[in-house]
Design an enzyme around this catalytic site. Structure first.
Site, mmCIF file in Angstrom:
data_model
loop_
_atom_site.group_PDB
_atom_site.id
_atom_site.type_symbol
_atom_site.label_atom_id
_atom_site.label_comp_id
_atom_site.label_asym_id
_atom_site.label_seq_id
_atom_site.Cartn_x
_atom_site.Cartn_y
_atom_site.Cartn_z
ATOM 1 N N HIS A 1 124.177 52.557 132.428
ATOM 2 C CA HIS A 1 124.095 53.447 133.891
ATOM 3 C C HIS A 1 124.833 55.016 133.408
ATOM 4 C CE1 HIS A 1 128.205 51.637 134.409
ATOM 5 N NE2 HIS A 1 128.329 52.583 135.565
ATOM 6 N N HIS B 1 127.004 56.908 134.846
ATOM 7 C CA HIS B 1 128.445 57.254 135.063
ATOM 8 C C HIS B 1 129.253 57.675 133.710
ATOM 9 C CE1 HIS B 1 128.621 55.162 139.103
ATOM 10 N NE2 HIS B 1 128.703 56.214 139.389
ATOM 11 N N ASP C 1 132.330 57.393 132.464
ATOM 12 C CA ASP C 1 132.852 56.367 131.653
ATOM 13 C C ASP C 1 132.115 55.472 130.800
ATOM 14 O OD1 ASP C 1 132.302 55.330 134.213
ATOM 15 O OD2 ASP C 1 133.558 53.566 133.421
ATOM 16 N N HIS C 2 130.763 55.701 130.987
ATOM 17 C CA HIS C 2 129.884 55.068 130.144
ATOM 18 C C HIS C 2 129.132 55.787 129.297
ATOM 19 C CE1 HIS C 2 130.551 50.894 132.346
ATOM 20 N NE2 HIS C 2 130.927 51.782 133.169
ATOM 21 N N HIS D 1 124.743 48.380 141.632
ATOM 22 C CA HIS D 1 126.010 49.474 141.706
ATOM 23 C C HIS D 1 125.302 50.614 142.450
ATOM 24 C CE1 HIS D 1 129.345 50.742 139.781
ATOM 25 N NE2 HIS D 1 129.015 51.771 138.953
ATOM 26 N N ASP E 1 128.187 47.945 135.037
ATOM 27 C CA ASP E 1 128.993 47.912 136.636
ATOM 28 C C ASP E 1 128.029 47.081 137.556
ATOM 29 O OD1 ASP E 1 130.502 48.867 134.802
ATOM 30 O OD2 ASP E 1 131.047 50.773 136.091
ATOM 31 N N HIS F 1 135.773 45.669 131.381
ATOM 32 C CA HIS F 1 136.003 46.878 132.648
ATOM 33 C C HIS F 1 137.179 46.640 133.457
ATOM 34 C CE1 HIS F 1 134.323 49.796 135.593
ATOM 35 N NE2 HIS F 1 133.769 50.314 134.385
#
Length: 307
Positions: A63, A65, A67-68, A140, A211, A269
């Site tokens: 996805h 976001h 942090d990915h 998510h 996530d 995570h």
């Protein structure tokens, strides 16, 4: 086949855990590495490992976001300087193509290798004669995918001694029989491969989820997996908090593994609210439901043996 954790934290980098990036090492199978997510500083993490960026063949983004994905443009750029000249394919949700294009074009980055970006939907997103990869949407705050990597069954071990007894000498014929081809010898006799191969080797299944809250698609993707990598941002008892932030607890991850009939679960995570002293407790919580549970750490490697 090995899973190598490059980053295992949640949300933002922490001293003990960088943000998400997971390498599936397929060096024996296809001389390649597949990457799942590329959080900030993924290429820095790789510097501390034996992983060669030029070996990275595919990148699967769960996805969008930060942090990915914030480490993705830097990794793609550096790969050119590190001897990478073979094609890389990036798979991810709608928007990943624009993210990569804008990042590389505004920084005037030139790649010395072909780059293909595929915006995915649910279903089989890749398949060849060795592997298939299935993607399904999870639960998510934004579209987040889980990936099911299925290795196709392999022919059994070649029974070389038995072939020699049958009058077949080592050479190209051995390879053809190993590949399942029937061979006609000079005397007219036919060598049927199934008589000279051991039992078929069952392919392995690895499920890596983005996530998510507890959901049915997670169970479907993890069905009978040899290894399930599932987020566990929060500890048991924090189900309300996990739901509010579209994440899972240790118990919920373990319930997915149990319902799916997995062989092994690895939690990842992990929120920075839990320090090193808490990690064993997180594992023990999951083990209450699914005994064969481990917890990821940056630079931890898990081998997935042949069945």
């Amino acid at each position: 086949m090995d899973i190598f954790f490059l980053g295992t934290g949640a949300g933002m980098p922490a001293k003990l855990r960088n943000v998400t990036a997971i390498a599936l090492k397929l060096l024996e199978e296809r001389g390649a590495v597949w990457l799942f997510d590329a959080g900030e500083a993924t290429q820095h993490q790789i510097l501390h490992t034996s992983i060669k960026p030029r070996r990275i063949e595919k990148i699967f983004i769960t996805h969008l976001h930060g942090d990915h994905i914030y480490g993705l443009p830097g990794l793609l750029s550096s790969r050119s300087f590190q001897g990478g000249d073979t094609e890389v394919t990036v798979y991810g949700p709608k928007g990943i193509k624009e993210f990569i294009h804008v990042s590389l074009s505004l920084s005037q980055t030139y790649l010395k290798y072909p780059l293909s970006v595929i915006e995915i939907s649910e279903g089989i997103i890749f398949e060849d004669d060795q592997f298939s990869v299935e993607a399904r949407l999870l639960d998510h705050g934004i579209p987040s995918y889980g990936y099911r990597v299925v290795e196709k069954d392999r022919p059994g071990t070649l029974l070389a001694d038995k072939l020699i007894e049958a009058g077949v000498q080592p050479g190209p014929i051995f390879k053809k029989i190993k590949n399942g081809e029937a061979i006609t010898l000079d005397d007219g006799s036919i060598i049927e491969p199934h008589h000279f191969l051991g039992p078929e080797q069952k392919g392995r299944i690895v499920t890596i989820l983005g996530d998510t809250r507890f959901c049915e698609n997670a169970i479907l993707l993890a069905k009978n997996a040899d290894l399930l990598v599932h987020e566990a941002t929060f500890s048991k008892g924090e189900e309300k908090l996990a739901s509010d932030y579209f994440h899972s607890t240790t118990h919920q991850a373990a319930e997915i593994a149990r319902e799916a009939g997995c062989k092994q679960l690895c939690l990842t995570h992990i929120s920075s609210r839990y320090d090193r002293n808490d990690w064993k407790e997180l594992v023990d919580e999951a083990k209450e439901i699914f005994p064969n549970t481990d917890i990821s750490e940056d630079f931890k490697e898990i081998n997935i043996p042949l069945n």
